[in-house]
Design a protein around this motif. Structure first.
Motif, mmCIF file in Angstrom:
data_model
loop_
_atom_site.group_PDB
_atom_site.id
_atom_site.type_symbol
_atom_site.label_atom_id
_atom_site.label_comp_id
_atom_site.label_asym_id
_atom_site.label_seq_id
_atom_site.Cartn_x
_atom_site.Cartn_y
_atom_site.Cartn_z
ATOM 1 N N VAL A 177 30.150 37.160 28.381
ATOM 2 C CA VAL A 177 31.078 37.086 29.520
ATOM 3 C C VAL A 177 32.313 37.935 29.244
ATOM 4 O O VAL A 177 32.789 38.684 30.113
ATOM 5 N N ASN A 178 32.839 37.847 28.038
ATOM 6 C CA ASN A 178 34.045 38.614 27.700
ATOM 7 C C ASN A 178 33.804 40.115 27.680
ATOM 8 O O ASN A 178 34.732 40.906 27.882
ATOM 9 N N GLN A 179 32.587 40.522 27.435
ATOM 10 C CA GLN A 179 32.270 41.955 27.412
ATOM 11 C C GLN A 179 32.012 42.523 28.806
ATOM 12 O O GLN A 179 31.984 43.743 28.985
ATOM 13 N N SER A 180 31.845 41.662 29.771
ATOM 14 C CA SER A 180 31.586 42.135 31.132
ATOM 15 C C SER A 180 32.881 42.602 31.787
ATOM 16 O O SER A 180 33.973 42.309 31.312
ATOM 17 N N GLN A 181 32.761 43.314 32.885
ATOM 18 C CA GLN A 181 33.914 43.797 33.635
ATOM 19 C C GLN A 181 34.217 42.920 34.842
ATOM 20 O O GLN A 181 35.075 43.249 35.658
ATOM 21 N N ALA A 182 33.534 41.793 34.937
ATOM 22 C CA ALA A 182 33.679 40.922 36.103
ATOM 23 C C ALA A 182 35.008 40.170 36.097
ATOM 24 O O ALA A 182 35.615 39.960 35.045
ATOM 25 N N MET A 183 35.443 39.770 37.283
ATOM 26 C CA MET A 183 36.526 38.801 37.381
ATOM 27 C C MET A 183 35.961 37.452 36.940
ATOM 28 O O MET A 183 34.930 37.009 37.452
ATOM 29 N N VAL A 184 36.613 36.793 36.007
ATOM 30 C CA VAL A 184 36.100 35.542 35.461
ATOM 31 C C VAL A 184 36.943 34.373 35.971
ATOM 32 O O VAL A 184 38.172 34.357 35.807
ATOM 33 N N ALA A 185 36.276 33.411 36.583
ATOM 34 C CA ALA A 185 36.926 32.195 37.066
ATOM 35 C C ALA A 185 36.395 31.017 36.264
ATOM 36 O O ALA A 185 35.188 30.756 36.266
ATOM 37 N N ALA A 186 37.268 30.332 35.548
ATOM 38 C CA ALA A 186 36.859 29.230 34.683
ATOM 39 C C ALA A 186 37.087 27.893 35.373
ATOM 40 O O ALA A 186 38.075 27.702 36.083
ATOM 41 N N VAL A 187 36.162 26.967 35.148
ATOM 42 C CA VAL A 187 36.257 25.615 35.689
ATOM 43 C C VAL A 187 36.964 24.723 34.677
ATOM 44 O O VAL A 187 36.481 24.539 33.555
ATOM 45 N N ASP A 188 38.100 24.213 35.034
ATOM 46 C CA ASP A 188 38.924 23.282 34.252
ATOM 47 C C ASP A 188 39.581 23.940 33.050
ATOM 48 O O ASP A 188 40.797 23.930 32.916
ATOM 49 N N LEU A 189 38.790 24.489 32.132
ATOM 50 C CA LEU A 189 39.299 25.201 30.959
ATOM 51 C C LEU A 189 38.437 26.430 30.720
ATOM 52 O O LEU A 189 37.235 26.385 30.959
ATOM 53 N N PRO A 190 39.006 27.510 30.224
ATOM 54 C CA PRO A 190 38.135 28.597 29.754
ATOM 55 C C PRO A 190 37.270 28.073 28.603
ATOM 56 O O PRO A 190 37.793 27.442 27.664
ATOM 57 N N SER A 191 35.985 28.267 28.678
ATOM 58 C CA SER A 191 35.082 27.693 27.680
ATOM 59 C C SER A 191 35.451 28.172 26.276
ATOM 60 O O SER A 191 35.656 29.365 26.043
ATOM 61 N N GLY A 192 35.527 27.217 25.356
ATOM 62 C CA GLY A 192 35.902 27.509 23.982
ATOM 63 C C GLY A 192 37.337 27.201 23.666
ATOM 64 O O GLY A 192 37.708 27.082 22.495
#
Length: 502
Positions: free
Chosen positions: A149-164
């Motif tokens: 996910v971090n290597q992608s160029q997408a806009m990232v929307a996290a639910v509650d907390l960013p995982s990890g």
């Protein structure tokens, strides 16, 4: 708005479900739909969306979001990390609803290579992998998914907390999802306001999922975010027949031959924040320099101070760390019936007289940055930053004082253990002298508010808002000076008071 730890949120969820009777599946439906509605304005019809789902409650929220996306005809792939049989409880129920509504899923363990290719094609990725129930380093295969996910160029929307990201914050070195937007359920978590976790959230959005306030009261959550609404309901309003003596007669002990500007900045902060009468005690040889910037104040030599003539004392900015100035801190502390604000070099000397704090009758407010807090506690700066909430609370309660632990998210702790977080401000305030201005603002507000807590929190909030105003309208974060902050206080105060007469 409450701020909760991982354990508190779990207890609140349990109370809402077991005592109040809200079904977990309903709360999950509320969460997924609320996130979708918040996310919707950011989406375009041509977006290619990947929803990535774990096995816990976050995964259940992900299934609700995926169903909402499907109903609105967005191009969406749903990727599930665990095997189907590993999904249980409410998450399993919402997976079933998603299937019966016509949805389909793909399992990463079955199509790993395809997932690695597709994740780089998405314009939006929804992180529904891990929530507050998980702590410690993510294990395989979750860690690998997070890396993809971090290597992608997408806009990232996290639910509650960013995982990890651990919900309680603290130091961690493992990889976590770097979100562009985080949709935090019901209330903020501690991680949102601590390093390094806060850097992973992107823009934070608080999503109400329908948990009644009684669940928070029953768990005795003592942390809150101080909001604009709090400021608006507690800012002082001047009576038509009030006079200068009604708004505080304050003594500011500040400045030295090496640092005359500190006295001027603190004085200007107090004068711009409405103090009625201000007397400055600073070395006589710099009176002219300071008075040029604070013509409204009066001046008294250090040898002629009569502490009991004042309603409150502030000391420390630019005071100097010589032994000759230490006695001023001791004298101020010894006048135990006068409210006292200590900052900067005053905190340096306070270390030697810390036992006097408990003997005082009137309140004490200290405004340390992490370095000053480290000196007072004997901890390292790293230890302070790793445990900002716990350290500030312990010091405030143990010594019976108010602690304003400054930083990106300033934490205000009270003698009875309550804590309030300020989220205004920006890196423009990372300049010498801005803390002196804050000292002046808090000092002035101490005389004018009905509660000392409101005075402190409002001053911190408005100080941050001044920085935001400056960088929004006329400055970059690089060029803001502390003197710019003093000059912009009136504009921000005017905006809060609107058209009412102060």
């Amino acid at each position: 708005m409450h701020i909760v730890s991982r354990e508190e949120m779990q207890a609140i969820d349990h109370y809402a479900i077991e005592t109040i009777g809200l079904q977990g599946a309903i709360l999950m439906e509320n969460a997924g739909r609320a996130i979708f509605q918040k996310l919707l304005p950011l989406l375009k019809k041509e977006d290619r969306i990947g929803v990535i789902i774990g096995k816990g409650n976050n995964g259940g929220d992900g299934f609700v979001i995926a169903r909402c996306l499907m109903e609105k005809s967005f191009q969406t792939d749903v990727w599930v990390v665990p095997a189907k049989k590993e999904l249980t409880g409410d998450a399993q129920s919402h997976m079933g609803i998603y299937f019966r509504a016509g949805g389909t899923v793909r399992f990463i363990q079955d199509e790993h290579n395809t997932f690695l290719k597709k994740v780089n094609e998405y314009t939006v990725v929804i992180d529904a992998l891990l929530g507050t129930g998980v702590h410690g380093e993510p294990r395989s295969p979750y860690l690998g998914v997070i890396q993809s996910v971090n290597q992608s160029q997408a806009m990232v929307a996290a639910v509650d907390l960013p995982s990890g990201v651990p919900a309680n914050g603290g130091q961690f070195t493992h990889e976590a999802v770097q979100a562009d937007h985080t949709y935090t359920l019901q209330c903020p978590k501690l991680a949102m306001y601590t390093k390094p976790a806060a850097a992973y959230f992107g823009t934070s959005h608080i999503v109400d999922i329908g948990i009644p306030n009684i669940a928070f009261r029953e768990q005795e959550v003592l942390r809150r975010l101080w909001t604009r609404e709090d400021v608006l309901t507690s800012l002082p309003k001047r009576e038509a027949f009030s006079h200068k003596g009604a708004h505080g007669k304050g003594l500011l002990i500040a400045g030295s031959t090496e640092m005359p500007g500190a006295a001027a900045l603190a004085a200007k902060g107090a004068l711009r924040s409405g103090i009625g009468l201000l007397t400055i005690s600073t070395p006589e040889e710099i009176w002219t320099a300071v008075s040029t910037h604070a013509v409204e104040a009066t001046y008294v030599s250090r040898d002629d101070i009569q502490f009991d003539h004042y309603d409150g004392i502030a000391l420390g900015p630019g005071l100097g760390r010589e032994k000759s100035t230490a006695h001023l801190v001791k004298k101020a502390l010894s006048h135990d019936d006068i409210p006292l604000l200590i900052d900067a070099d005053g905190l340096f000397h306070l270390k030697s007289y810390i036992k006097l704090l408990k003997k005082r009758q009137a309140p004490v407010v200290i405004t340390p940055h992490p370095g000053e807090m480290a000196r007072l506690t004997g901890l390292t700066i790293k230890e302070i930053e790793n445990n900002r909430f716990q350290t500030a609370k312990a010091f405030a309660v143990n010594h019976g004082i108010y602690v304003v632990l400054k930083g990106k998210y300033t934490v205000i702790s009270t003698p009875d253990g309550n804590q309030f977080v300020n989220d205004t401000g920006n890196a423009a305030l990372a300049k010498g002298g801005t803390g002196d201005v804050l000292t002046g603002m808090i000092f002035a507000f101490m005389f004018q508010h009905q509660s000392l807590l409101s005075a402190i929190c409002n001053a911190v909030h408005l100080h941050g808002m001044v920085a935001e105003h400056l960088t929004l309208h006329s400055h970059s974060k690089l060029d803001v000076l502390a003197s710019d902050v003093t000059q912009a206080i009136p504009v921000v105060l005017h905006n809060f008071y609107r058209d009412t007469v102060c």
